[in-house]
Design an enzyme around this catalytic site. Sequence first.
Site, PDB file in Angstrom:
ATOM      1  N   CYS A  72      58.483  31.956  49.171  1.00 32.95           N
ATOM      2  CA  CYS A  72      59.325  30.699  49.400  1.00 32.95           C
ATOM      3  C   CYS A  72      60.278  30.794  50.540  1.00 32.95           C
ATOM      4  CB  CYS A  72      60.096  30.304  47.891  1.00 32.95           C
ATOM      5  SG  CYS A  72      58.764  29.890  46.604  1.00 32.95           S
ATOM      6  N   GLU A  74      63.292  29.901  50.611  1.00 33.81           N
ATOM      7  CA  GLU A  74      64.756  30.475  49.986  1.00 33.81           C
ATOM      8  C   GLU A  74      64.884  31.833  50.174  1.00 33.81           C
ATOM      9  OE1 GLU A  74      62.867  28.109  48.672  1.00 33.81           O
ATOM     10  OE2 GLU A  74      63.802  26.647  47.716  1.00 33.81           O
ATOM     11  N   CYS A 115      63.044  31.858  42.955  1.00 34.11           N
ATOM     12  CA  CYS A 115      64.239  31.665  43.994  1.00 34.11           C
ATOM     13  C   CYS A 115      65.623  31.640  43.401  1.00 34.11           C
ATOM     14  CB  CYS A 115      63.753  30.601  44.692  1.00 34.11           C
ATOM     15  SG  CYS A 115      62.405  30.824  45.882  1.00 34.11           S
TER      16      CYS A 115
HETATM   17  N1  THU Z   1      58.141  26.643  47.935  1.00 33.92           N
HETATM   18  C1  THU Z   1      59.236  26.926  48.302  1.00 33.92           C
HETATM   19  O1  THU Z   1      59.480  27.421  49.668  1.00 33.92           O
HETATM   20  N2  THU Z   1      60.554  26.990  47.949  1.00 33.92           N
HETATM   21  C2  THU Z   1      60.386  26.290  46.326  1.00 33.92           C
HETATM   22  O2  THU Z   1      61.559  26.332  45.946  1.00 33.92           O
HETATM   23  C3  THU Z   1      59.483  25.806  46.024  1.00 33.92           C
HETATM   24  C4  THU Z   1      58.095  26.004  46.470  1.00 33.92           C
HETATM   25  C5  THU Z   1      56.844  26.867  48.597  1.00 33.92           C
HETATM   26  C6  THU Z   1      55.769  27.737  48.112  1.00 33.92           C
HETATM   27  C7  THU Z   1      54.746  27.283  48.432  1.00 33.92           C
HETATM   28  O3  THU Z   1      54.355  27.749  50.019  1.00 33.92           O
HETATM   29  C8  THU Z   1      54.719  25.793  48.578  1.00 33.92           C
HETATM   30  O4  THU Z   1      56.150  25.431  48.551  1.00 33.92           O
HETATM   31  C9  THU Z   1      54.072  25.089  47.576  1.00 33.92           C
HETATM   32  O5  THU Z   1      54.666  25.354  46.083  1.00 33.92           O
END
Ligand code: THU
Length: 160
Positions: A72, A74, A115
């Site tokens: 993710c 974060e 995260c």
């Molecule tokens: N994702 C994030 O980058 N941060 C979050 O807090 C929630 C989800 C990303 C992970 C994945 O690449 C996409 O969003 C779909 O879940």
Amino acid sequence: MKDKTLQIAIKVYDFSELPAEDQSLLHMAKEATYRSYAPYSHFSVGAAALLENGETVSGSNQENAAYPSGICAERTTLFYANSRYPDQAVTTLAIAARNERGEFLPTPIPPCGACRQVMLETEARARRPMRILLYGTAEVYELQGVSSLLPLSFSASAMQ
Ligand code: THU
């Protein structure tokens, strides 16, 4: 038996109400969404961290054909911030996301559980609260610290 209630506090702002420093960090998080690598979910997330020394770093979600290997926005951002500046607290973390149509959403996207856990440790090691700004086009949420995102949390102190 007794009940125990944990409350969390969120402040809700119009973007225009925020101080310039917060607006600029949110702008960085929004820009970072355009550097996301999300060919599988088509969901582009960006984060920007303001450090105690005034430096800023940003990152985005990075996916992988082996899905769990992706990470993710974060965690990309906080791990980089802590790698590059291990002695500098992250004072504010801003987060923004665009959907598969490439649009920022009206309501903020809440960070995932993994995260939140990493945010908690980032805050704990710096021994000072990390503010969190969650971007939405209609409203921006401000949380004064990670305990507002992760009440009843597990941390190293729980093992003592
Ligand atoms: N994702 C994030 O980058 N941060 C979050 O807090 C929630 C989800 C990303 C992970 C994945 O690449 C996409 O969003 C779909 O879940």
